[in-house]
Design an enzyme around this catalytic site. Structure first.
Site, PDB file in Angstrom:
ATOM      1  N   ASP A 351     -98.106  55.643  66.241  1.00 35.58           N
ATOM      2  CA  ASP A 351     -98.684  55.368  67.546  1.00 35.58           C
ATOM      3  C   ASP A 351     -99.642  56.502  67.935  1.00 35.58           C
ATOM      4  OD1 ASP A 351     -98.650  53.929  70.195  1.00 35.58           O
ATOM      5  OD2 ASP A 351     -97.823  55.855  70.842  1.00 35.58           O
ATOM      6  N   GLU A 387    -102.616  54.289  64.071  1.00 35.13           N
ATOM      7  CA  GLU A 387    -103.349  53.715  65.197  1.00 35.13           C
ATOM      8  C   GLU A 387    -104.409  54.768  65.531  1.00 35.13           C
ATOM      9  OE1 GLU A 387    -102.367  51.589  69.448  1.00 35.13           O
ATOM     10  OE2 GLU A 387    -101.465  53.552  69.080  1.00 35.13           O
TER      11      GLU A 387
END
Length: 703
Positions: A351, A387
């Site tokens: 993330d 990401e």
């Protein structure tokens, strides 16, 4: 039961500074805690009812690590720490021994956070705000760490080791996947045990996916403001501990349940990828609670502003983990290796991964963390997915991660959505994304698989909602509809939300198939959002992070109705074609528009003529043909098979004239159009508006 549990004073020895955490060696437990700036560390022991029964000062401090060994300690012991040092927020220090803090290396947590003013290192409402010091004991409101016995018999567990060019990722949530699975007992729904239930595994194998990517399974906290609204942090991007499975996902008290899940999925040939959050923690900014890192060594674990009282907030959550610090970096690396070596996971999706590559001057593809992972003999061999953005300066880094990494490709997502919505000027970019986004990833020996292609993900509309809503409908989140993206590139096709209009419903169903086929037939690594394959929707909520209820739980009854079964069968057929024809999953980049290269692809207008520069630049152009010649196919069984992809994103039907290269006829393999389509006597194909079709032709040599 330990001596401490019955009130006797525990023996303590100096122990070792390595390994960090609480380590059971068969004779006792070694405790080791990194804190560069602490002046004293106390180990606090608790009984099963949560009462603190003993405090033990760790006797030794070696190389910034406090440590001690308890020969009387055993697995199951519950513990925490109180860390002494300066309470000087202006200097970046927030030590407060009145606050129980969690061991960053704890392998198991029990209990939940009970939100109360006692959890904060400062006195809420004080005129000096966080510069004040709160002296109330936070232990009654905190979870406990648990000493674990790591022994586990993995038996014949084998990692699937699926090659990247054959990988198909299915993104789901532990609770969302299983809360409404009919065959799972109520006590196991929403738990790790349910994730490898036969019903779910059979469905994944039926589709043909190869990896299950789970939203965060690390222990995480429900934000206070959500709890006060009767909501929760459903997605779990609010980490408390980077080694401990989330207690709410365990059906009992044994973390072996996670290992059993992994072993069960491996037995079915499915890899397990974890969505991990090493960019921030649940402690928030200077006004957040003291739960772990903030009270252990705030100035070491977090990136602080020039005014050391405040935090750099490149994550949007209040704090940013500092991987330029050796102690913080070591913790993250140890955590990742633990999940690979002890828990047998097959990879990670990171993330806000730009954070992990940030040095003092900004993002660096050769940052400490990225270099450490690349050279690590364990981590460099698993799947690594970034990401590639955060909200900090220069935070968008798509295509800039180093070799060995794959990246979520939001350019693919946005282009596919815009193209099939009918936006002008999308044809050229559509072709580039279809061929693996070489403009972003074709360097340093990176392969098309570096592009993790997706049309939908947990964050945003589901595929059903993408074609059913023009606007987000997030009022259930309690934020007056202000949360969630407004740039969805969605289209309701004539009615906002549910409708009985047969024409609108038919067009929506065709568009869903167009987007799925574009995803699966594109070069790169496809990622499906759980439920998209049978039409799961969230009533237009594009930010369901706090909705732990049937809104986000997959409705498996829907998967069994006629529309759900039909769509799942379509996805199964798409993935079967992808496996059958290597042209659809190339392991290296091709020149996307070079129609004359020996191993090039061929682009045609609908009339069969090669695409020209003017055609590519025509903002009104919405149709084309892509030929993937037989020469591209290295597979023995289909070596002589050419493929032709027909694309019509226009609002009217389109007649296509496929190229005739030698004897034989094209055969329709699959189409997004519901109505039957046949190839005319002249070889032409009429494709209805907004539709896609794949043709195949065997060469004469194959008969």
């Amino acid at each position: 039961m330990t001596r401490a549990a019955v009130g006797a004073r525990s023996r303590v020895r100096q122990g070792q500074p390595f390994p960090l955490g609480a380590t059971w060696d068969g004779m006792g437990v070694n405790f080791a805690l990194y804190s560069r700036h602490a002046t004293k560390v106390e180990l606090c022991l608790f009984d099963a009812r949560g009462r603190e029964v003993e405090r033990i000062a760790l006797p030794e401090y070696t190389d910034e690590v406090w440590h001690g060994y308890l020969p009387d300690a055993r697995p199951g012991m519950r513990y925490g720490y109180r860390v002494h040092g300066p309470y000087a927020p202006d200097a970046g220090h927030r030590f407060n021994p009145h606050k129980l803090v969690l061991d960053p290396y704890a392998k198991q947590l029990v209990g939940d956070i009970k939100w109360a003013p006692h959890l904060f290192g400062y006195t809420i409402g004080h005129k000096d705000a966080d510069l004040s010091m709160d002296r109330r004991d936070s232990a009654p409101y905190m979870p406990r760490c648990v000493v674990v016995d790591p022994a586990y018999t993995w038996g014949r567990d084998r990692r699937p080791c699926t090659p990247w060019d054959r990988s198909v990722i299915y993104e789901g949530h532990v609770r969302g996947l299983s809360m409404q699975l009919p065959s799972v007992p109520d006590a196991l729904r929403g738990r790790f045990s349910a994730v490898h239930a036969d019903e779910l595994v059979d469905h994944l194998r039926y589709l043909g996916v190869t990896a299950l990517e789970l939203l965060p399974v690390h222990a995480h906290a429900d934000d206070q403001y959500l709890v006060e609204r009767g909501l929760s942090n459903y997605w779990g991007y609010n980490t408390l501990g980077f080694f401990a499975p989330h207690p709410g996902f365990l059906s009992g008290t044994d973390i072996a349940e996670f290992k059993q899940m992994v072993a069960g999925l491996h037995h079915a040939g499915l890899e397990v990828i974890l969505d991990v959050v090493y960019n921030h923690t649940a402690e928030g900014n200077e006004l957040g609670p003291t739960l772990s890192f903030k009270g252990i060594d705030n100035a070491s674990y977090y990136r602080l502003a020039d005014d050391r009282r405040y935090y750099i907030n490149d994550t949007g959550t209040g704090n940013t983990f500092d991987l330029t610090n050796a102690g913080a970096l070591r913790m993250v690396m140890d955590s990742l290796r633990y999940w690979v070596q002890d828990m047998h996971v097959d990879g990670f999706r990171f993330d806000l991964a730009t954070i992990l590559g940030r040095e003092r001057a900004g993002f660096d593809p050769s940052s400490s963390f990225l270099d450490a992972v690349r050279q690590d003999p364990v981590l460099s061999q698993v799947k690594l997915i970034a990401e590639p953005w955060d909200i900090g300066p220069g935070g968008y880094q798509l295509g800039r991660f180093p070799p060995g990494w794959s990246e979520w490709n939001d350019r693919f997502r946005d282009t596919m959505r815009a193209f099939w919505r009918g936006d002008e000027g999308q044809l050229s970019d559509f072709a580039t994304r279809l061929m693996g986004s070489a403009d972003l990833f074709s360097h340093l020996g990176r392969r098309p698989s570096a592009s993790v292609n997706f049309v939908t993900a947990h964050d945003g509309f589901t595929l059903h909602d993408l074609v059913s809503y023009n606007d987000k409908h997030n009022n259930a989140n309690g934020e007056d509809g202000q949360d969630g993206s407004d740039n969805n590139l969605s289209w309701n096709h004539g009615a906002e939300g549910p409708t009985d209009d047969p024409d609108v419903r038919a067009l929506r169903q065709r568009q869903v198939r167009n987007l799925l086929a574009s995803l699966i037939f594109s070069q790169g690594t496809p990622m499906l959002l759980a439920g998209d394959e049978f039409g799961h929707g969230q009533n237009g909520n594009n930010n369901a992070y706090c909705q732990d209820n049937p809104l986000t739980w997959l409705d498996w009854e829907r998967a069994q109705n006629a529309e759900g079964r039909s769509l799942s069968a379509f996805v199964r057929r798409l993935l079967a074609l992808r496996r059958r024809y290597p042209q659809l999953r190339r392991s290296r980049f091709l020149q996307a528009r070079d129609a004359h290269a020996e191993e090039g692809v061929h682009w045609y207008r609908a009339d069969g003529q090669p695409m020209t520069v003017d055609d590519w630049n025509d903002p009104q152009a919405r149709s084309l043909m892509l030929e993937l010649p037989a020469a591209l196919d290295a597979g023995q069984t289909s070596r002589q098979t050419s493929l032709l992809l027909l694309i019509n994103a226009g609002a009217t039907e389109q007649r296509f004239m496929p190229p005739a290269l030698d004897a034989g006829r094209w055969k329709i393999m699959i189409s997004s159009a519901a109505a039957a389509t046949e190839i005319g006597d002249d070889g032409s194909v009429v494709l209805v508006d907004r539709a896609l079709m794949l043709l195949a032709r065997r060469h004469a040599a194959e008969g």
